[in-house]
Structures are given as structure tokens and as C-alpha cells.
Design an enzyme around this catalytic site. Structure first.
Site, PDB file in Angstrom:
ATOM      1  N   VAL A 134       0.882  -1.171   0.000  1.00  0.00           N
ATOM      2  CA  VAL A 134       0.000   0.000   0.000  1.00  0.00           C
ATOM      3  C   VAL A 134       0.919   1.220   0.000  1.00  0.00           C
ATOM      4  O   VAL A 134       2.033   1.129   0.464  1.00  0.00           O
ATOM      5  CB  VAL A 134      -0.952   0.021   1.213  1.00  0.00           C
ATOM      6  CG1 VAL A 134      -1.961  -1.090   1.115  1.00  0.00           C
ATOM      7  CG2 VAL A 134      -0.191  -0.066   2.505  1.00  0.00           C
ATOM      8  N   CYS A 135       0.482   2.323  -0.576  1.00  0.00           N
ATOM      9  CA  CYS A 135       1.444   3.393  -0.816  1.00  0.00           C
ATOM     10  C   CYS A 135       0.786   4.747  -0.947  1.00  0.00           C
ATOM     11  O   CYS A 135      -0.423   4.839  -1.092  1.00  0.00           O
ATOM     12  CB  CYS A 135       2.151   3.205  -2.151  1.00  0.00           C
ATOM     13  SG  CYS A 135       2.910   1.637  -2.354  1.00  0.00           S
ATOM     14  N   THR A 136       1.617   5.778  -0.961  1.00  0.00           N
ATOM     15  CA  THR A 136       1.181   7.101  -1.371  1.00  0.00           C
ATOM     16  C   THR A 136       2.178   7.612  -2.415  1.00  0.00           C
ATOM     17  O   THR A 136       3.380   7.592  -2.163  1.00  0.00           O
ATOM     18  CB  THR A 136       1.149   8.073  -0.171  1.00  0.00           C
ATOM     19  OG1 THR A 136       0.305   7.516   0.838  1.00  0.00           O
ATOM     20  CG2 THR A 136       0.632   9.435  -0.591  1.00  0.00           C
ATOM     21  N   ASN A 312      -4.377   4.180  -2.530  1.00  0.00           N
ATOM     22  CA  ASN A 312      -4.773   2.872  -3.050  1.00  0.00           C
ATOM     23  C   ASN A 312      -6.259   2.785  -3.363  1.00  0.00           C
ATOM     24  O   ASN A 312      -6.859   1.717  -3.295  1.00  0.00           O
ATOM     25  CB  ASN A 312      -4.370   1.755  -2.069  1.00  0.00           C
ATOM     26  CG  ASN A 312      -2.889   1.757  -1.818  1.00  0.00           C
ATOM     27  OD1 ASN A 312      -2.427   2.350  -0.853  1.00  0.00           O
ATOM     28  ND2 ASN A 312      -2.138   1.147  -2.708  1.00  0.00           N
ATOM     29  N   ARG A 325      -5.485   7.801   3.736  1.00  0.00           N
ATOM     30  CA  ARG A 325      -4.248   8.581   3.730  1.00  0.00           C
ATOM     31  C   ARG A 325      -4.356   9.706   2.721  1.00  0.00           C
ATOM     32  O   ARG A 325      -3.563  10.616   2.697  1.00  0.00           O
ATOM     33  CB  ARG A 325      -3.059   7.679   3.385  1.00  0.00           C
ATOM     34  CG  ARG A 325      -2.648   6.743   4.510  1.00  0.00           C
ATOM     35  CD  ARG A 325      -1.851   5.562   4.022  1.00  0.00           C
ATOM     36  NE  ARG A 325      -2.702   4.586   3.363  1.00  0.00           N
ATOM     37  CZ  ARG A 325      -2.528   4.161   2.123  1.00  0.00           C
ATOM     38  NH1 ARG A 325      -1.516   4.591   1.394  1.00  0.00           N
ATOM     39  NH2 ARG A 325      -3.370   3.290   1.585  1.00  0.00           N
TER      40      ARG A 325
END
Ligand SMILES: *[C@@H]1O[C@H](CO)[C@@H](O)[C@H](O)[C@H]1NC(C)=O
Ligand SMILES: *[C@@H]1O[C@H](CO)[C@@H](O)[C@H](O)[C@H]1NC(C)=O
Ligand SMILES: *[C@@H]1O[C@H](CO)[C@@H](O)[C@H](O)[C@H]1NC(C)=O
Ligand SMILES: *[C@@H]1O[C@H](CO)[C@@H](O)[C@H](O)[C@H]1NC(C)=O
Length: 387
Positions: A134-136, A312, A325
């Protein structure tokens, strides 16, 4: 066949755990003294045969890699006691290396042989990133038309929470494997990336002066992980997402050609590609299903969209309330303002909780006009969200 089904169950049950996770109250945004660890640089010579390219990196990182693989083994044993599952991985996934496209198959063989880690487990390690990330990611344009592309890579969700340490076991094991790599041909840089030693796909990279690229996981039910399961079971059309990213970084020469490849190549599973170019206005989020691109979002500075940001969730939908986020990251970007955006302020945005969380492994900052990539191993001091 039975053994492959076992393996599918293993992956599926990890995924299922995602949907039944516990709610943890949000931690107020603050910017504590945040750890900034340096990442070392290595060179991968693309003129070498694929099996030899990773030798320097793996020789250096062999112990860290073995320790990380051991942690995955322990998790697998907790799932199917008696070591049976890993036996299956060693047997079955090692055969599957032959089904992977060149040069990835050869590179993975080389990594297994230098590290001493069984081939099937190196394959597993390369597949895991496709599933649990999972990321930004964001690309912002400053008032001079200069593009900054940055990302947090958050990995290891549901891969064993260490209660004592309040940390994710696999996330902690991955941090020592983070490396910056300069990929060269004819002794010239072709592209640079932040990566994990032992992993041959790409999640983060820059083709200097031409384009920047990051990939985020897209958890989507339409198509979902069916393609990955099919691949394991023998039906293999479509490309691994991070292999496509690697091919684009290595062989595309412009923003436009990168965009076309990322939009149109058939994939094994959905994904988000965040792409920046080298001209003002050149940045987009490509939301992919297995077969095509949906509703691309472009920079539009004239109309106030001076950055694009992806976590995500599809940009036209609300994020999952347990895992938002996006809103805090956008709030931070908005407060920073276009006039003040810089590598330093973008780093601050990515250091704000919960954009920074217990899964955050590294932060990478790229500037296409200067051809630079810098990355930092991250640590999120308590109190900090698990994700
Ligand atoms: C707990 O965390 C520290 C530092 O983050 C690490 O050195 C140590 O190995 C961890 N302990 C376990 C059991 O993972
Ligand atoms: C490659 O380039 C570097 C500088 O960029 C130089 O120091 C080195 O000698 C070159 N190596 C070869 C084999 O040409
Ligand atoms: C890039 O193109 C070259 C030349 O066609 C090819 O040999 C190489 O395998 C490609 N790289 C990747 C990662 O697909
Ligand atoms: C940030 O600004 C954009 C553009 O003005 C706006 O659409 C968005 O709702 C804002 N987001 C937050 C979280 O403040």
C-alpha cells in the site's frame, strides 16, 4: 495441481485477513523528529548477462535477504505447520521461474544462486510485492513548471504484527534490503530506482530528464487477483505489473511512449501507475484494470490542479474510511501551496501521519529536470498508525 491450490489458499487467506482487520483510532497529525536513514547506491550493468547483473548487490545483502526469507518461512509455518507449505513453494514455484519472461527469469536464477536462497522462495519474494503493497505517490508542479515526483512505499500489511515492538515483522525485515540502483548500459545511466535487494521488478524509478514512474497497488474486485491465481495455475496471459514498470523504465524514452505502454499493456492484476514527464503539465494517474486504463487524471494547473496524488483507491471514489491517507496528504499539500512546494516540503508531507505509518519502508523523492533520485528508510515513532 493440489499443491498449487494450497498455495493459492495461502495467498487468498492473507487477502481475506485484509477485509476483517481491526479498527485503530487515528493518530493526530504531527511531525515528530522523524528518522531519516540513508540508502546506499549500487550499479546494475545491463550489458552483463541477466544472471550476473545482481551479483554485487546480493553479495552485500545476502544475510539480510536470508533473514527476511526466514521471516516469511515462519509466517508460512504458522499458517500450515510442519514446513509443508515452504516445501511446496520450493518445488512448485521453482518450476514457474521458466514461465517468467526474459530477462526476469534469468535474473531471478542469478539471485537464487548468489544468495543461496532456494529458487522457489526467491520467486515467492518477487510475487509478494505484487500483493501486499500500500502506498502514497504524488507528482507536483512548482510555480516554475518544475516537476517533483515522490512516494512512500508501505509494505508488509498483515504480515505478522509484533506486539512488543508495535511493528510489522516483514516491514522491519525489508528496511535493510532497501537500495538505490543506477542501471547502466554502455556505462551510461538508463534509469535509477529505489528497490529491495532480490526483487527484479520496479516500483519506483526515474528515466533522468525524461520521465518518473511509481506504481501503487489497486485492490479491486473487478479482476482482482484472479490473474495471479490463474498464472499460478497455468493460464498465463498478461504481464506482471512490476515487470511492466521495469520494462518501461528500461526501454521507453519519453513520457508519451511510457504512458501508452502503461495504459494499454494487458496486466495480471489491476494497478495504479503514477507517471511524471519533463514538461509543465505532464503528470497523470493511470488507473488500470487488467485490460485497459480507466478515467485517467492529468495535471491541470490552469484549473488549480497543480498536483496529482494517489494512495490505493480510485481517485473518483471515497477512500476506505479505515485507511484514508489521501485526505490528510491532500490537506497537507493544499496547506503547503504551490508557491512553497519543493523536495523538502514534499518530504514533510510524506512524513505526516498517517501518510507515514508503521508500514512505511522508504520515502523516495525525484526531480526529473535534474535527473535526481534520493531515498530514505523510514521509521514512524509511536504513537503511529499500523497503516
Ligand atoms: C524490535 O525493533 C527493534 C528496532 O526497531 C529491532 O532491532 C528488533 O530486532 C525488533 N525485535 C523483534 C523481535 O523484531
Ligand atoms: C564508467 O564511467 C565512469 C564515470 O561515469 C568512469 O569513472 C569509469 O571509468 C567508466 N568505466 C568504464 C568501464 O568505462
Ligand atoms: C529492453 O529492450 C532490450 C532490447 O530490445 C531487451 O533486450 C530487454 O530485455 C528489454 N528489457 C526489459 C526489462 O524488458
Ligand atoms: C485541496 O484542494 C483541492 C483543489 O482546490 C480541492 O479540490 C480539495 O478538496 C482540497 N482537499 C483537501 C483535503 O483540503
Amino acid at each position: 495441481m493440489i499443491t498449487k491450490l494450497y498455495f493459492c489458499c495461502f495467498i487468498l487467506s492473507f487477502m481475506f485477513m485484509c477485509s476483517s482487520s481491526q479498527y485503530v483510532p487515528p493518530v493526530s497529525e504531527d511531525k515528530l523528529k522523524l528518522f531519516k536513514g540513508d540508502v546506499s547506491w549500487y550499479t546494475v550493468n545491463l550489458d552483463l548477462p541477466p544472471s550476473k547483473r545482481w551479483t554485487d548487490i546480493i553479495t552485500d545483502k545476502k544475510n539480510e535477504m536470508v533473514s527476511m526469507i526466514q521471516a516469511i518461512r515462519d509466517l508460512a509455518d504458522a499458517f500450515v505447520p510442519s514446513g509443508k507449505l515452504i516445501d511446496l513453494v520450493d518445488k512448485d514455484l521453482s518450476l514457474m521461474v521458466d514461465t517468467l519472461p526474459y530477462p526476469f527469469n534469468e535474473e531471478i536464477r542469478g539471485i537464487a544462486s548468489v544468495s543461496g536462497v532456494p529458487l522457489g522462495e526467491v520467486v515467492l519474494f518477487n510475487i509478494f510485492y505484487e500483493v501486499f503493497t500500500v502506498c502514497t505517490s504524488l507528482v507536483a508542479e512548482d510555480v516554475n513548471g518544475n516537476l517533483i515526483h515522490a512516494r512512500n512505499l508501505d509494505f508488509g500489511l498483515f504480515m505478522g504484527w509484533d506486539l512488543k515492538n508495535r511493528s510489522w515483522i516483514i516491514t522491519e525485515k525489508l528496511k535493510p534490503l532497501v537500495v538505490n540502483i543506477d542501471f547502466r548500459r554502455n556505462n551510461q545511466t538508463v534509469f535509477k530506482s529505489t528497490n529491495f535487494a532480490g526483487y527484479v521488478g520496479m516500483l519506483t524509478g526515474i528515466h533522468p530528464h525524461s520521465f518518473t514512474l511509481t506504481m501503487n497497488e489497486r485492490f479491486s474486485l473487478d479482476g482482482g487477483y484472479i490473474g495471479i491465481l490463474e498464472w499460478i495455475l497455468g493460464k498465463r496471459d498478461g504481464m506482471w505489473m512490476s515487470f511492466l514498470t521495469r520494462s518501461v523504465l528500461e526501454n521507453a524514452t519519453s513520457y508519451e511512449s511510457a504512458k501508452a505502454l502503461l495504459s494499454d499493456t494487458k496486466l495480471l492484476a489491476p494497478a495504479y501507475f503514477i507517471l511524471g514527464g519533463n514538461q509543465p503539465g505532464q503528470a497523470c494517474i493511470i488507473t488500470r484494470s487488467r485490460t485497459h486504463s480507466i478515467n485517467p487524471l492529468q495535471l491541470d494547473v490552469k484549473n488549480g490542479r497543480w498536483y496529482v496524488l494517489e494512495t490505493n483507491y480510485d481517485h473518483w471514489k471515497e477512500p476506505l474510511f479505515l485507511d484514508d491517507r489521501r485526505t490528510p496528504a491532500m490537506k497537507c499539500m493544499n496547506q503547503t501551496t504551490q508557491a512553497d512546494i519543493s523536495i523538502k516540503t514534499v518530504y514533510d508531507v510524506l512524513s505526516t501521519k498517517p501518510v507515514l505509518n508503521k508500514l512505511t519502508t522508504y520515502t523516495t523523492l525525484m526531480e526529473v529536470s535534474k535527473g535526481t533520485l534520493e531515498s530514505y528508510i523510514r521509521d514512524c515513532p509511536n504513537p503511529c498508525m499500523p497503516w
